[in-house]
Motif scaffolding. Structure first.
Motif, short mmCIF file in Angstrom:
data_model
loop_
_atom_site.label_atom_id
_atom_site.label_comp_id
_atom_site.label_asym_id
_atom_site.label_seq_id
_atom_site.Cartn_x
_atom_site.Cartn_y
_atom_site.Cartn_z
N VAL A 60 -40.14 -9.31 18.75
CA VAL A 60 -40.40 -9.81 17.40
C VAL A 60 -39.69 -11.13 17.16
O VAL A 60 -40.27 -12.08 16.62
CB VAL A 60 -39.99 -8.77 16.34
CG1 VAL A 60 -40.16 -9.33 14.94
CG2 VAL A 60 -40.81 -7.49 16.50
N ARG A 61 -38.44 -11.22 17.58
CA ARG A 61 -37.69 -12.46 17.40
C ARG A 61 -38.33 -13.61 18.18
O ARG A 61 -38.39 -14.75 17.69
CB ARG A 61 -36.23 -12.27 17.82
CG ARG A 61 -35.41 -11.43 16.85
CD ARG A 61 -33.93 -11.58 17.13
NE ARG A 61 -33.57 -11.10 18.46
CZ ARG A 61 -33.21 -9.86 18.73
NH1 ARG A 61 -33.14 -8.95 17.74
NH2 ARG A 61 -32.88 -9.50 19.95
N GLU A 62 -38.81 -13.33 19.38
CA GLU A 62 -39.46 -14.36 20.17
C GLU A 62 -40.77 -14.80 19.52
O GLU A 62 -41.10 -16.00 19.51
CB GLU A 62 -39.72 -13.84 21.59
CG GLU A 62 -40.48 -14.80 22.51
CD GLU A 62 -39.73 -16.10 22.80
OE1 GLU A 62 -40.36 -17.01 23.38
OE2 GLU A 62 -38.53 -16.21 22.45
N ALA A 63 -41.51 -13.86 18.96
CA ALA A 63 -42.75 -14.21 18.26
C ALA A 63 -42.45 -15.10 17.05
O ALA A 63 -43.18 -16.07 16.78
CB ALA A 63 -43.47 -12.94 17.81
N ALA A 64 -41.36 -14.81 16.34
CA ALA A 64 -40.99 -15.64 15.19
C ALA A 64 -40.57 -17.04 15.64
O ALA A 64 -40.79 -18.02 14.92
CB ALA A 64 -39.86 -14.98 14.41
N ARG A 65 -39.99 -17.15 16.83
CA ARG A 65 -39.63 -18.47 17.36
C ARG A 65 -40.89 -19.27 17.70
O ARG A 65 -40.98 -20.47 17.42
CB ARG A 65 -38.77 -18.31 18.61
CG ARG A 65 -38.25 -19.64 19.16
CD ARG A 65 -37.60 -19.47 20.52
NE ARG A 65 -38.57 -19.10 21.55
CZ ARG A 65 -39.38 -19.98 22.15
NH1 ARG A 65 -39.35 -21.27 21.83
NH2 ARG A 65 -40.23 -19.56 23.08
N ILE A 66 -41.88 -18.60 18.30
CA ILE A 66 -43.12 -19.29 18.69
C ILE A 66 -43.94 -19.68 17.46
O ILE A 66 -44.43 -20.80 17.36
CB ILE A 66 -43.94 -18.38 19.64
CG1 ILE A 66 -43.20 -18.19 20.96
CG2 ILE A 66 -45.33 -18.97 19.88
CD1 ILE A 66 -43.81 -17.13 21.85
N ALA A 67 -44.07 -18.74 16.53
CA ALA A 67 -44.85 -18.99 15.30
C ALA A 67 -43.92 -19.59 14.24
O ALA A 67 -43.79 -19.07 13.13
CB ALA A 67 -45.49 -17.71 14.81
N TYR A 68 -43.31 -20.71 14.59
CA TYR A 68 -42.29 -21.34 13.75
C TYR A 68 -42.85 -21.92 12.46
O TYR A 68 -42.09 -22.25 11.53
CB TYR A 68 -41.60 -22.47 14.53
CG TYR A 68 -42.55 -23.59 14.90
CD1 TYR A 68 -42.76 -24.67 14.06
CD2 TYR A 68 -43.27 -23.53 16.09
CE1 TYR A 68 -43.66 -25.68 14.39
CE2 TYR A 68 -44.17 -24.52 16.44
CZ TYR A 68 -44.36 -25.60 15.58
OH TYR A 68 -45.26 -26.59 15.91
#
Length: 226
Positions: A60-68
């Protein structure tokens, strides 16, 4: 919020209701990340596949980084195991709560600073009429959705000062795989419910009630339990 030019993240966008939400957001002019555990299964035209497993905080944290650039989070991913609370498998009850309650919680915590940093926006939690009525045969699912309803109310108050509205969609059966065994005349059209949900996000409606049965249940909450 205005959905045209919004940037949406839809969890569980590879099938069922989530797929309808993603497709309609594209039609309304939004940029859409379609989130799923297996992003290769997201095949909606115009949607950007995004790997996200709501039961895995690192994912989830990585997805939030990508979908900045996100301004809208739709917590749609969910499961129904059919477990009862007394006789059901405890592992299934925990799995349902991990997906249907902790999943939206973790996603909201990860994306709230992203949305705030982009000038504010919205969160939509896809709940159920079973947030309010709790049949024994679906005790685990109902408990998880009731918890997600409480999550929605609490985060609405917590995120309002940060420019983020939080809405809940309550609906009965829809014509998706999860309700495959339900007679057709008892199910709402998923496309129509998706349109209602997105209209509600645009107007900032706190609770979006999609069908007559759910409305009746809502109105009867003050009555004594049967």
């Amino acid at each position: 919020m205005e959905l045209k030019n919004a940037v949406a993240v839809v969890t569980g966008a590879n099938r069922g209701f989530g797929r309808h939400l993603a497709a309609q957001l594209v039609e309304r002019g939004a940029k859409v990340y379609g989130a799923a555990r297996r992003p290769e299964t997201v095949d909606v035209p115009g949607v950007i596949p995004l790997r996200l497993d709501v039961t895995d905080e690192t994912s989830v944290r990585e997805a939030a980084r990508i979908a900045y650039d996100a301004t809208l989070l739709i917590n749609n991913a969910g499961i129904s195991t059919g477990a009862t609370l007394i006789g059901g498998d405890t592992d299934e009850v925990r799995r349902e709560m991990e997906t249907n309650f902790f999943g939206p919680l973790v996603a909201t915590r990860a994306f709230a600073p992203v949305i705030e940093g982009n000038g504010g926006g919205a969160v939509l939690n896809v709940l159920s009429v079973l947030s309010w009525v709790h049949p024994a045969g679906l005790g685990s699912y109902a408990a998880s959705k009731a918890a997600a309803w409480a999550l929605t109310g609490a985060t609405r108050d917590e995120l309002a000062p940060r420019g983020i509205t939080v809405s809940a969609l309550h609906v009965g059966y829809m014509d998706t795989d999860m309700a495959a065994g339900v007679p057709a005349d008892q199910k709402a059209a998923a496309a129509g419910v998706a349109a209602q949900a997105l209209d509600g996000v645009e107007t900032g409606t706190p609770e979006i009630i999609a069908d007559e049965f759910t409305q009746q249940v809502k109105q009867g909450l003050a009555a004594a339990p049967q």
